[in-house]
Design an enzyme around this catalytic site. Structure first.
Site: not given
Ligand code: DON
Length: 564
Positions: A97, A373, A415, A465
């Site tokens: 990440r 994504t 995010d 999604g």
């Protein structure tokens, strides 16, 4: 001359296969399978398996190839997660990440009134997290790969350098993004050929700058990206355009191998991604509730089904918002509790099967969304399986990047929870675990998952999604394990999405009957139609045929399962 004719013939065959035929039939493989968002990248993965590479090798080659063929989400400028089941049944994960840069802070997106400045958490260079993809792929390969690294990078270089045929699906996107405003700098010329026009369907689209960056990665491994000329150019570009990522940020970036989260459902074991993804924890919370409710006795797509599933989602998303963030910054997260069967039992006790509960706007939840994504699934002849989801966050991420490097930066900083302490009924979250901090990873919903039966992979699955990912993967797992659907049917079947706040059920338009919707509304639910939810890429094992069965979601225009 002869070789030129042969080359043209094979190009012609390629064009026929990409432009003229459906890529979405369920596909079988005796020895292995790759299912991804681009048929040419699935083929790259299979070619590595055929050469004797294992699932990790194939995943590395497929991921780098998707950075060329599927640039809206395939990437080297973003990040993601791998769930890896080894042939002996042991499961591990890799977390690559993105991280917040060293100069980031919890209030970095706010103006003097405490409000988000110009959408800066989603747009512009402040929205870019330090990319993790190259480090993650490299680390997984160093530990578990078989073939030399360079052989896995080469197919992507070839695709970038020699080009590959533009599909109609990619062309549609290319027309759109080439018209975006000029602050999306790299997109202005991204899809244009030497004549300045957007490359037309069937013509070869080449990316020479990206090929060069990939060559540095081929020759120097992770250092080819995080140090040297590429890192220098990233820092130069950032400084020149108001970004804050430095060579120090890049040099410090490390991927992390983590233990998966897991549960059981009937005689299956489910393994998924732990934090900094919220996906695995939420998936397991919901699956445990399904077991508690004995979902297999409830008819698929009935009122009772939608109600129960939505109520379970509501609860898992509230917990997600309240408790989850980067584990390296939140050592006290109650993960074991959230994924326990006892917790599901207590949750089920206060779930009314006749009435919708209400999401409390003073509490937790988040907006669904994000644009794109990509997920792919791989299995090799020995039964090693890879479930890999990675992303730039929105389609084409920040839409920014250096022309010299040829890749697009993510906009993953969006995010993080953007305004400390402020949680709203429209879905903005302000809880502590996911506030921005230097070197912290932002919470994700990506849910790469592997289900095992008798310690062997039975289902390899994942989806894009945004926050819908968790629910999309959950319902597909349920379709296979509880409703015995074939993998292609499980992928295409009607999906819903509830995420606590906003308090409503999204459902796939035309796939839920008006009678069912009326009944759900009478129970207190609000229903909103939407286009398709999720773009799943899955593999199952058919014990009778002793074969892998793969399917790519028809929502993916260029995606395909390739078995051998
Ligand atoms: O990590 C996440 O949860 C998001 N950044 C993923 C974004 C996404 O899936 C958008 N795709 N449709």
């Amino acid at each position: 001359m002869k070789s030129k004719i042969l080359l043209n013939l094979s190009l012609f065959a390629l064009l026929i296969s990409s432009l003229g035929t459906s890529l979405h039939a369920q596909t079988y493989g005796k020895n292995g399978m790759v299912v991804s968002d681009h048929h040419l990248s699935s083929e790259v993965g299979v070619s590595i398996l055929k050469k004797g590479g294992n699932a990790i090798d194939a995943a590395v080659a497929t991921a780098l190839s998707l950075a060329v063929t599927h640039p809206e989400a395939g990437n080297i400028g973003g990040g993601g997660f791998i769930v890896f089941m080894k042939a002996d049944g042991d499961v591990t994960t890799f977390d690559f990440r993105e991280k917040a840069p060293l100069a980031a802070s919890p209030t970095m997106f706010l103006d003097e009134n405490g409000e988000i400045r110009d959408n800066s958490n989603h747009k512009g260079l402040l929205s870019v997290g330090v990319p993790g993809t190259v480090a993650g792929l490299y680390q997984a390969h160093q530990k578990y790969g078989k073939l030399p690294w360079g052989e896995l990078v080469q197919p992507a270089i070839d695709q970038a350098k020699n080009g590959f045929p533009m599909s109609f699906g990619l062309y549609r996107a290319a027309l759109q993004v080439s018209k975006r405003d000029s602050s999306y700098d790299i997109l202005q010329n991204f899809f244009r050929g030497p004549d300045g026009e957007v490359v037309a369907p069937g013509e070869l689209w080449k990316q020479p700058a990206l090929a060069q960056t990939l060559e540095a990665i081929r020759d120097q491994g992770r250092d080819g990206f995080y140090k040297g000329a590429v890192a220098e150019e990233i820092e130069r570009y950032m400084k020149a355009n108001g970004g804050i990522i430095t060579q120090e940020d890049l040099a410090k970036y490390e991927a992390v191998e983590r233990k998966p989260v897991k549960t059981t459902f009937k005689d299956f074991e489910i393994f998924s991604m732990p934090p900094p993804s919220s996906g695995g924890v939420a998936l397991i919370e919901i699956m445990n509730l399904m077991e508690e409710a004995d979902i297999s006795k409830i008819e698929f797509n009935s009122t009772a089904y939608v109600h129960l599933v939505a109520e379970a989602m509501r609860r898992a998303f509230a917990d997600r918002a309240e408790f989850l963030g980067d584990p390296d910054f939140n050592p006290e997260m109650p993960i074991d509790h959230l994924i326990s069967k006892d917790f599901a039992k207590s949750r089920f006790e206060n779930l009314d099967l006749t009435q919708a509960s209400k999401s409390d706007s003073s509490k937790f939840g988040q907006l669904y969304g994000g644009d794109h994504t990509t997920h792919f699934s791989v299995i090799d002849k020995d039964g090693n399986a890879i479930s890999l989801t990675y992303t730039l966050e929105n389609s084409y991420g920040a839409g920014m990047g250096s022309d010299k490097l040829g890749f697009i930066f993510n906009n993953e900083m969006g995010d993080f929870n953007p305004v400390p302490g402020i949680t709203t009924s429209t879905g903005q979250i302000g809880s502590d675990p996911n506030l921005v901090a230097p070197e912290k990873r932002m919470l994700s919903s990506m849910t790469p998952t592997i289900v095992a039966k008798d310690h062997k992979p039975y289902l390899v699955i994942g989806s894009p999604g945004g926050r819908t990912i968790i629910n999309t993967v959950f319902q597909t797992v349920l379709n296979v394990l509880a409703y015995d659907m074939r993998i292609d049917r499980a992928i295409e079947a009607m999906k819903i999405h509830h995420q606590w706040l906003p308090d409503r059920i999204l459902y796939e338009r035309n796939l839920l009957s008006p009678d069912t919707r009326d009944a759900l509304e009478a129970m207190g639910h609000t229903l909103i139609p939407t286009t398709n939810i999720g773009v799943l890429m899955g593999i199952t094992y058919d014990a009778r045929l002793r074969a892998y069965v793969g399917a790519a979601d028809s929502a993916s225009e260029d995606g395909a399962a390739k078995g051998y």
